[in-house]
Design a protein around this motif. Structure first.
Motif, mmCIF file in Angstrom:
data_model
loop_
_atom_site.group_PDB
_atom_site.id
_atom_site.type_symbol
_atom_site.label_atom_id
_atom_site.label_comp_id
_atom_site.label_asym_id
_atom_site.label_seq_id
_atom_site.Cartn_x
_atom_site.Cartn_y
_atom_site.Cartn_z
ATOM 1 N N GLN A 202 9.778 32.977 57.796
ATOM 2 C CA GLN A 202 8.640 32.476 58.310
ATOM 3 C C GLN A 202 7.687 33.476 58.441
ATOM 4 O O GLN A 202 7.860 34.408 58.850
ATOM 5 C CB GLN A 202 9.025 31.760 59.570
ATOM 6 C CG GLN A 202 7.666 31.173 60.296
ATOM 7 C CD GLN A 202 7.898 30.272 61.524
ATOM 8 O OE1 GLN A 202 9.222 30.413 62.158
ATOM 9 N NE2 GLN A 202 6.826 29.852 62.165
ATOM 10 N N ALA A 207 -1.137 32.101 63.531
ATOM 11 C CA ALA A 207 -0.849 30.551 63.385
ATOM 12 C C ALA A 207 0.646 30.330 64.075
ATOM 13 O O ALA A 207 0.792 29.369 64.693
ATOM 14 C CB ALA A 207 -0.955 30.138 62.221
ATOM 15 N N SER A 208 1.631 31.455 63.856
ATOM 16 C CA SER A 208 2.832 31.059 64.383
ATOM 17 C C SER A 208 2.700 31.153 65.922
ATOM 18 O O SER A 208 3.453 30.709 66.389
ATOM 19 C CB SER A 208 3.858 32.457 63.859
ATOM 20 O OG SER A 208 3.177 33.512 64.029
ATOM 21 N N THR A 209 1.843 32.287 66.467
ATOM 22 C CA THR A 209 1.597 32.051 67.974
ATOM 23 C C THR A 209 1.305 30.930 68.458
ATOM 24 O O THR A 209 1.730 30.356 69.553
ATOM 25 C CB THR A 209 0.600 33.149 68.395
ATOM 26 O OG1 THR A 209 1.229 34.481 67.955
ATOM 27 C CG2 THR A 209 0.556 33.237 69.930
ATOM 28 N N LYS A 211 1.532 27.919 66.940
ATOM 29 C CA LYS A 211 2.643 26.885 66.921
ATOM 30 C C LYS A 211 3.499 27.214 68.157
ATOM 31 O O LYS A 211 4.136 25.907 68.551
ATOM 32 C CB LYS A 211 3.467 27.295 65.725
ATOM 33 C CG LYS A 211 4.577 26.134 65.535
ATOM 34 C CD LYS A 211 5.193 26.484 63.851
ATOM 35 C CE LYS A 211 6.358 25.229 63.936
ATOM 36 N NZ LYS A 211 7.163 25.776 62.498
ATOM 37 N N MET A 212 3.688 28.272 68.548
ATOM 38 C CA MET A 212 4.510 28.529 69.897
ATOM 39 C C MET A 212 4.045 27.999 71.146
ATOM 40 O O MET A 212 4.785 27.467 71.886
ATOM 41 C CB MET A 212 4.699 30.105 69.883
ATOM 42 C CG MET A 212 5.745 30.534 71.126
ATOM 43 S SD MET A 212 7.517 30.077 70.589
ATOM 44 C CE MET A 212 7.749 31.433 69.407
ATOM 45 N N ARG A 214 2.855 25.032 71.250
ATOM 46 C CA ARG A 214 3.283 23.603 71.350
ATOM 47 C C ARG A 214 4.704 23.569 71.639
ATOM 48 O O ARG A 214 5.289 22.499 71.943
ATOM 49 C CB ARG A 214 2.873 23.077 70.088
ATOM 50 C CG ARG A 214 1.313 23.169 69.747
ATOM 51 C CD ARG A 214 1.083 22.165 68.507
ATOM 52 N NE ARG A 214 1.908 22.420 67.317
ATOM 53 C CZ ARG A 214 1.181 23.202 66.364
ATOM 54 N NH1 ARG A 214 0.091 23.785 66.720
ATOM 55 N NH2 ARG A 214 2.082 23.386 65.417
ATOM 56 N N ASN A 215 5.410 24.699 71.994
ATOM 57 C CA ASN A 215 6.814 24.567 72.044
ATOM 58 C C ASN A 215 7.022 24.318 73.760
ATOM 59 O O ASN A 215 6.562 24.862 74.662
ATOM 60 C CB ASN A 215 7.515 25.916 71.693
ATOM 61 C CG ASN A 215 9.109 25.859 71.999
ATOM 62 O OD1 ASN A 215 9.816 25.851 72.900
ATOM 63 N ND2 ASN A 215 9.899 25.494 70.873
ATOM 64 N N GLN A 337 11.052 36.306 66.826
ATOM 65 C CA GLN A 337 9.871 35.561 67.392
ATOM 66 C C GLN A 337 9.659 36.068 68.894
ATOM 67 O O GLN A 337 8.735 35.672 69.706
ATOM 68 C CB GLN A 337 10.561 33.831 67.697
ATOM 69 C CG GLN A 337 10.370 33.108 66.435
ATOM 70 C CD GLN A 337 10.740 31.634 66.351
ATOM 71 O OE1 GLN A 337 11.576 31.399 67.184
ATOM 72 N NE2 GLN A 337 10.079 30.999 66.157
ATOM 73 N N SER A 340 6.103 37.008 69.733
ATOM 74 C CA SER A 340 4.916 35.719 69.762
ATOM 75 C C SER A 340 5.395 35.000 71.052
ATOM 76 O O SER A 340 4.217 34.756 71.857
ATOM 77 C CB SER A 340 5.283 34.832 68.645
ATOM 78 O OG SER A 340 4.761 35.441 67.430
#
Length: 404
Positions: A202, A207-209, A211-212, A214-215, A337, A340
């Protein structure tokens, strides 16, 4: 040969751990000395409590923004590069305090310092995950790290108090921190960091941050940490102002209340690993958060004499809250991860540290006394207790932390 490699690896990890401990010590020296500096700022610049609280919330806002927007750098550039960049930026900003006398110039420098802290702290938090073999060891290491933070929180205010009594500007605290930071930067450059492990292909970017963000587990632990931080900063930012004019029977305790708070908090964090090895972390968090709430409630109910005892005492119960919740939140995710998720958690941590004292100052200005701000902090403590009670009863992250 294998034995020699293991010895070298253990020595390298020990050096990295000590470097990480010293980084948190240095960070605490400046951040937790704010409560002692604020009364001096109010007098020097004729500020209201709300205006003076900017000296605390300005770096915290930029720590939050840095953690959110730059936290992924620890995963992308590596822990070592990220830490060195943050330390260098912190050092430069600290030295620049000697160049000005304006309150707004100081706020600008604090914004730069906040950005730097967000960078090197996410790198350090991710690094702790790299050198921890499981979630339990992660929690134990985090408690030791925060123990050093607690010691720095004692040393910083003590240095400022000594400087002010000696007729020397509090700005020398930042000059000393800048020198210390340069030494840490050199040690970080020389240290042998572990290779960054990748568990997926990945891409690592901003953007990956997001996305995190929303976890649910990242958000859940972040919310709990945010509530805890709101109760903690109330004490080291506003307790010195609350006790400033105290003339009762416990004047000695009132004079050293903040030092007692930081001492109990530091001592508790060094004991954290021992306690967490013997009791489930969910139970520890629930009972300690209840004790914190009762300390605040007792302060509001019995008044200023009770505050002199109960508010510093709460530091003992606060000691394990932040490092344990932080480590559990990070341990819910894979190693690649950690930067992030550490950035996301740091965002909510610093945002809470910025806004809670700001709202307390606002409420205090409206009603005419700082004690009214502590009513708000009591509410934060109650919400934290309810959240830890829910965690004890439902244990939503159990399947992610099963490797403990």
């Amino acid at each position: 040969m294998s034995k020699e490699l293991n010895l070298n690896k253990n020595a390298s990890e020990s050096n990295i751990r000590m470097l990480t401990y010293l980084m948190f010590f240095m960070f605490a020296m400046t951040s937790d000395a704010v409560g002692v500096i604020i009364p001096e700022l109010i007098e020097t610049f004729n500020l209201s409590m709300l205006q003076a609280s900017a000296f605390h919330y300005m770096p915290m806002i930029f720590i939050a923004l840095s953690g959110l927007f730059l936290g992924y750098l620890a995963d992308k550039l590596g822990r070592k590069s990220t830490i060195i960049i943050g330390l260098l930026l912190f050092s430069v900003a600290s030295f620049m305090f000697a160049l000005g006398e304006s309150f707004y110039f100081f706020l600008f420098l604090l914004a730069v310092i906040g950005t730097a802290i967000g960078v090197f702290k996410t790198g350090a938090l991710a690094l702790i995950g790299d050198i921890s073999t499981n979630a339990k060891q992660h929690s134990s290491t985090m408690n030791t790290v925060e123990g050093f933070f607690g010691v720095g929180a004692i040393v910083g205010p003590a240095i400022v108090s000594f400087l002010l009594v000696s007729g020397v500007s509090w700005k020398f605290l930042y000059f000393g921190a800048g020198l210390f930071c340069l030494i840490l930067c050199w040690l970080a450059y020389r240290a042998d960091y572990p290779a960054l492990k990748r568990s997926s292909n990945q891409s690592i970017n901003l953007a990956s941050t997001f996305k995190m963000m929303r976890n649910p587990y990242a958000l859940g632990f972040s919310f709990a940490i945010g509530l805890y931080v709101a109760t903690e900063v109330a004490i080291y930012v506003w307790m010195p102002t609350l006790l400033l004019d105290y003339q009762g029977d416990y004047i000695f305790l009132a004079t050293y209340a903040l030092t007692i708070f930081f001492t109990l908090r530091a001592a508790g964090r060094f004991l954290g690993g021992w306690i967490l090895h013997r009791f489930p972390w969910q139970q520890v968090m629930m009972w300690f958060s209840l004790a914190i709430f009762l300390c605040y409630l007792g302060t509001m109910w019995f008044g200023i004499d009770a505050a002199i005892v109960l508010l510093p005492l709460s530091g003992l119960f606060m000691s394990m809250m932040y490092p344990t919740l932080n480590s559990k939140g990070i341990s819910c995710f894979s190693v690649d991860q950690h930067g992030s998720v550490a950035g996301v958690i740091l965002f909510f941590t610093a945002l809470s540290a910025a806004l809670a004292p700001l709202f307390m100052g606002w409420v205090s200005d409206i009603f005419g006394h700082v004690k009214y701000g502590f009513y708000l902090a009591t509410g934060f403590a109650f919400l934290l207790f309810l959240l830890t009670l829910f965690n004890l009863l439902r244990d939503p992250a159990a399947h992610l932390l099963a490797s403990e």
